[in-house]
Enzyme design. Structure first.
Site, short mmCIF file in Angstrom:
data_model
loop_
_atom_site.label_atom_id
_atom_site.label_comp_id
_atom_site.label_asym_id
_atom_site.label_seq_id
_atom_site.Cartn_x
_atom_site.Cartn_y
_atom_site.Cartn_z
N TYR A 1 1.63 -13.80 -20.98
CA TYR A 1 1.11 -14.56 -19.84
C TYR A 1 2.07 -14.48 -18.66
O TYR A 1 1.65 -14.32 -17.51
CB TYR A 1 0.85 -16.02 -20.22
CG TYR A 1 0.16 -16.77 -19.10
CD1 TYR A 1 -1.23 -16.77 -18.99
CD2 TYR A 1 0.90 -17.46 -18.12
CE1 TYR A 1 -1.87 -17.41 -17.94
CE2 TYR A 1 0.26 -18.10 -17.08
CZ TYR A 1 -1.12 -18.08 -16.99
OH TYR A 1 -1.76 -18.72 -15.95
N PHE B 1 -13.03 -4.52 9.42
CA PHE B 1 -13.60 -4.19 8.12
C PHE B 1 -14.28 -5.45 7.61
O PHE B 1 -13.82 -6.56 7.85
CB PHE B 1 -12.54 -3.67 7.12
CG PHE B 1 -13.22 -3.26 5.84
CD1 PHE B 1 -14.01 -2.12 5.81
CD2 PHE B 1 -13.15 -4.05 4.70
CE1 PHE B 1 -14.72 -1.77 4.67
CE2 PHE B 1 -13.85 -3.70 3.55
CZ PHE B 1 -14.63 -2.56 3.54
N THR B 2 -15.38 -5.24 6.88
CA THR B 2 -16.26 -6.35 6.50
C THR B 2 -15.52 -7.53 5.84
O THR B 2 -15.56 -8.65 6.36
CB THR B 2 -17.36 -5.84 5.57
OG1 THR B 2 -16.74 -5.11 4.49
CG2 THR B 2 -18.32 -4.91 6.30
N ASP C 1 -3.42 -3.09 6.62
CA ASP C 1 -4.35 -2.89 5.52
C ASP C 1 -4.05 -1.50 4.98
O ASP C 1 -4.42 -0.49 5.57
CB ASP C 1 -5.81 -2.99 6.02
CG ASP C 1 -6.80 -2.81 4.88
OD1 ASP C 1 -6.39 -2.32 3.81
OD2 ASP C 1 -7.98 -3.16 5.06
N LYS D 1 -8.70 2.16 -4.44
CA LYS D 1 -8.93 3.42 -3.72
C LYS D 1 -7.79 4.39 -4.02
O LYS D 1 -7.77 4.99 -5.09
CB LYS D 1 -9.05 3.15 -2.22
CG LYS D 1 -10.39 2.53 -1.80
CD LYS D 1 -10.46 1.06 -2.01
CE LYS D 1 -11.65 0.42 -1.34
NZ LYS D 1 -11.80 -1.00 -1.68
N ARG E 1 -23.53 1.82 6.61
CA ARG E 1 -22.40 1.28 7.36
C ARG E 1 -22.83 1.19 8.81
O ARG E 1 -22.50 2.04 9.63
CB ARG E 1 -21.16 2.16 7.24
CG ARG E 1 -20.54 2.27 5.88
CD ARG E 1 -19.57 1.17 5.49
NE ARG E 1 -20.13 -0.11 5.15
CZ ARG E 1 -19.48 -1.05 4.47
NH1 ARG E 1 -18.25 -0.84 4.06
NH2 ARG E 1 -20.02 -2.20 4.22
N PHE F 1 -24.73 -7.02 3.46
CA PHE F 1 -25.07 -5.66 3.02
C PHE F 1 -25.07 -5.50 1.50
O PHE F 1 -25.74 -4.64 0.97
CB PHE F 1 -24.12 -4.63 3.66
CG PHE F 1 -22.67 -4.88 3.34
CD1 PHE F 1 -21.90 -5.74 4.11
CD2 PHE F 1 -22.06 -4.26 2.26
CE1 PHE F 1 -20.57 -5.99 3.82
CE2 PHE F 1 -20.72 -4.49 1.96
CZ PHE F 1 -19.98 -5.36 2.73
N1 PM9 Z 1 -13.76 -1.28 0.51
C1 PM9 Z 1 -15.49 0.27 0.16
O1 PM9 Z 1 -16.42 0.69 -0.53
C2 PM9 Z 1 -15.31 -1.77 -1.36
C3 PM9 Z 1 -16.59 -2.45 -1.10
S1 PM9 Z 1 -16.71 -3.29 0.44
C4 PM9 Z 1 -17.94 -2.40 1.16
O2 PM9 Z 1 -15.07 0.89 1.17
C5 PM9 Z 1 -10.61 -1.82 3.25
C6 PM9 Z 1 -10.28 -0.86 4.32
C7 PM9 Z 1 -11.57 -1.53 2.31
C8 PM9 Z 1 -11.87 -2.50 1.29
C9 PM9 Z 1 -12.91 -2.29 0.37
C10 PM9 Z 1 -11.13 -3.70 1.28
C11 PM9 Z 1 -11.38 -4.75 0.24
C12 PM9 Z 1 -10.17 -3.91 2.24
N2 PM9 Z 1 -9.93 -2.98 3.20
O3 PM9 Z 1 -12.90 -4.11 -2.41
O4 PM9 Z 1 -11.64 -6.22 -2.40
O5 PM9 Z 1 -12.21 -0.37 2.37
O6 PM9 Z 1 -10.62 -4.23 -3.39
O7 PM9 Z 1 -10.89 -4.34 -0.98
C13 PM9 Z 1 -14.82 -0.95 -0.21
P1 PM9 Z 1 -11.56 -4.76 -2.37
#
Ligand code: PM9
Length: 463
Positions: A77, A129-130, A220, A263, A387, A454
């Site tokens: 843990y 970014f969303t 980011d 990613k 997008r 979305f």
């Molecule tokens: N990006 C993508 O598919 C996951 C789904 S949201 C549409 O591109 C950036 C630049 C991203 C991102 C996620 C996040 C959030 C932050 N910054 O999905 O929570 O492209 O791990 O990261 C998606 P998490």
């Protein structure tokens, strides 16, 4: 990559050990699947998808070395050995001394937004970014886009479309005052602009300007390796530097960073906040126990942290990143060869179709990109993502749809997963949809969730 005089082709720096079967469906099956999914590709079942280009997030193939690391998971843990390996990787590759693990990127976005932003603050950045913008808004802030105008021009060939327009930033500082700007929110590859990079020169100038006004720059860091690769390929003075060296140089200008490890880092889950400021670290370390888990696992299993610690090193290997971006560019060039409008230059993680131009007979409020993504799936089971206006959401003051300049469909390539033949089938699918584009009608939205619509919105074809 070694290139002889006759040898100009390249191949991936790996061979395949394990395979996962995929199956092609009939057009009728795909029509039923779309109907059931409210014509939103996020709501499709994966078993109905042939080639899945929805996202590169959490969809990478791990290496044998990462899988071996999974067996060394220390699931204590508190104080897992894998956490310390992760800290070591982050410090070595990015130079940040403090780390707070999270289960994925948006959890880190939540914490940094809550810690740094006060009600009424403004957060400038190089395009929204969303999830990032939503967390900034939930913390009481307003995001202000200060990216260069070229970023909004799909066909323009600017090599660094993610650059910050420093005049726009200075105007904002003059207008609201530096004390209302808690940090600059920088991205090294801008997802919503087509995976476009920023130059090191621009990063340096931005840092100097922000320093003058006492504004820290936070990054980011998602897809930083791809951004560094473009600097190596395009920016004078960087051709002889490794991607790893460029990544470290980018981070040297940053006060802190958040990361979606799903990613670049070649893992299926994971993320973190990486910091230099001991005080911000102390607050984040305290906050993570409320939302994620103890500060030495933050929502990840020990085995996940080990795969991540190893993936971080693999992500900055020059051969890996050249093959990864090379595959994306291969697909982009093949699609564009037929005169199909895509975002130029091709970005690092995806080919972005210019759906506004592709379906130029549709109004943006008929959701051309959403419809195009559905048509591509209907054609051959290739899944992509909208997008555009749906992703942009509504203006928080007026409630109107935000009619963003870029109305795009993203064909996102998972890392180390698909072959060149999959890219060929994808390009041919897009050609087929292009040939019948004039007969494609729009959508109306029949269900709209409050946040990040979305993901779960539902649509109905107008025909
Ligand atoms: N990006 C993508 O598919 C996951 C789904 S949201 C549409 O591109 C950036 C630049 C991203 C991102 C996620 C996040 C959030 C932050 N910054 O999905 O929570 O492209 O791990 O990261 C998606 P998490």
């Amino acid at each position: 990559m070694t290139r002889g005089t006759r040898r100009t082709s390249w191949a991936e720096p790996f061979k395949i050990k394990v395979v996962e079967p995929i199956r092609m469906t009939t057009r009728e099956q795909r029509l039923d699947a779309l109907d059931e999914a409210g014509w939103n590709t996020f709501l499709l079942k994966s078993e109905d998808v042939y080639i899945d280009l929805l996202t590169d997030s959490g969809t990478s193939a791990m290496s044998a070395n990462q899988w071996a690391g999974m067996m060394l998971g220390d699931e204590a843990y508190a104080g897992s050995e894998n956490f310390y390996n992760l800290c070591e990787s982050v410090e070595k590759v990015y130079g940040f001394p403090y780390l707070v693990p999270t289960h994925q990127g948006r959890a880190a976005e939540h914490m940094i937004s809550q810690i740094l932003i006060s009600d009424g603050d403004f957060i400038p950045g190089n395009m929204y970014f969303t999830t990032t913008r939503l967390h900034q808004e939930l913390a009481g802030g307003t995001f202000v886009d200060v990216i260069i105008d070229e970023a909004h021009d799909p066909a323009g060939e600017h090599p660094f479309k993610a650059n910050v327009d420093l005049n726009k930033l200075e105007d904002l500082i003059d207008r609201v005052g530096a004390d209302r700007i808690p940090y600059f929110c920088l991205a090294t590859t801008v997802n919503m602009a087509g995976g476009q990079p920023i130059s090191m020169e621009n990063i340096r100038d931005l840092h100097t300007l922000c320093q003058k006004h006492g504004i820290p720059v936070y990054l980011d860091k998602t897809r930083i390796a791809e951004g560094a690769y473009f600097i190596q390929q395009r920016e004078p003075g960087y051709a002889d530097k490794s991607v790893a060296e460029i990544v470290l140089e980018i981070c040297s200008f940053m006060e802190g960073a958040w990361m979606s490890s799903k990613k670049d880092h070649l893992v299926n889950i994971g993320g973190y906040l990486a910091l230099r400021d001991a005080e911000v670290f102390e607050q984040a370390r305290n906050m993570v126990v409320i939302y994620e888990g103890l500060h030495t696992y933050g929502g990840m299993a020990g085995r996940d942290m080990e795969a991540l610690a190893r993936g971080i090193h693999e992500s900055v290997e020059d051969d890996h990143i050249a093959a990864r971006v090379g595959q994306v560019v291969y697909l982009g060039e093949k699609i564009a060869a037929e005169g199909i409008p895509i975002i130029q230059p091709v970005g690092g993680h995806a080919v972005f179709l210019d759906a506004g131009a592709f379906l130029s007979h549709l109004d943006q409020e008929e959701f051309p990109a959403q419809k195009l993504a559905a048509e591509i799936f209907l054609e051959a089971g290739v899944r992509s993502m909208e997008r555009g206006i749906v992703s942009a959401g509504r203006n928080k003051e007026t409630g109107e749809n935000i009619r963003v300049g870029l109305e795009l469909v993203r064909l996102t390539i998972p890392r180390r997963v698909y072959t060149q033949a999959h890219m060929d089938v994808t390009a041919e699918t897009i050609w087929e949809v292009w040939d019948r584009r004039d007969s494609i009608t729009g959508f109306e939205m029949v269900h709209e969730p409050q946040y990040l619509r979305f993901f779960q919105a539902r649509f109905k074809p107008k025909d």
